[in-house]
Design an enzyme around this catalytic site. Structure first.
Site, short mmCIF file in Angstrom:
data_model
loop_
_atom_site.label_atom_id
_atom_site.label_comp_id
_atom_site.label_asym_id
_atom_site.label_seq_id
_atom_site.Cartn_x
_atom_site.Cartn_y
_atom_site.Cartn_z
CG HIS A 88 -1.94 -1.08 1.19
ND1 HIS A 88 -3.02 -1.07 2.03
CD2 HIS A 88 -2.07 -2.19 0.42
CE1 HIS A 88 -3.78 -2.13 1.79
NE2 HIS A 88 -3.21 -2.82 0.82
CB CYS B 44 -6.74 -0.87 4.76
SG CYS B 44 -5.00 -1.07 5.17
CD GLU C 273 -2.54 4.41 2.57
OE1 GLU C 273 -3.74 4.71 2.61
OE2 GLU C 273 -2.10 3.45 1.91
#
Length: 167
Positions: free
Chosen positions: A61, A88, A63
């Site tokens: 991801h 998420c 992030e």
């Protein structure tokens, strides 16, 4: 960066996150589409860094790449994060992986600007709520930029909405 700093223009960072998002790399899988996600981190010292989904490794991801791969040993207290997709939620990743919202809390980021909510039923505003519940200020991207993100993620959004309907 404080609100009195007139040079801070959130829209410029929103646009940068979208630009970075468009570099996202689709995971090599057939069962579902990966979202295109871009992230921009403004550190408390003013340094700006970016990451996109799959930048350093398939499936990572944006992030995670920004907070764990690029800044694992850097104090990020008080930073500001711009992410094109809702981070998420806790429990959305397979154990023992942490959700990106948890990583944001652990990094002590003070404010997160989010492009769009994640319609996947494992996330669906739970990431946003987790951030808020843990004292992070959350704001959304401007509506015209949200539309741009939705258009870039049409397939992912449709598949996520279909999964939500099956519940």
């Amino acid at each position: 960066m404080d609100k009195e700093n007139k040079s801070f223009d959130p829209r410029e960072y929103m646009k940068l996150a979208i630009k970075v998002m468009n570099q996202s790399i689709q995971e090599p899988r057939d069962d579902k589409s990966s979202p295109k996600v871009g992230a921009v981190l403004i550190k408390s010292d003013g340094v700006v860094e970016t990451a996109f989904r799959g930048e350093l490794r398939h499936g990572d991801h944006a992030e995670f790449t920004l907070l764990e791969r690029k800044n694992r040993s850097t104090a990020l207290d008080g930073g500001i994060l711009f992410a094109t997709l809702e981070p998420c939620a806790p429990g959305a990743r397979k154990h023992p992986k942490l959700g990106c919202a948890e990583r944001i809390i652990n990094a002590r980021i003070k404010k997160v600007w989010i492009g769009i909510e994640d319609p996947d039923p494992t996330v669906d505003r739970k990431g946003i709520q987790f951030l808020i519940d843990n004292g992070v200020e959350v704001e959304m991207f401007d509506s015209d930029l949200q539309l741009e993100i939705r258009n870039a993620n049409k397939t992912f959004i449709q598949e996520a909405e279909d999964r939500a309907k099956q519940l």
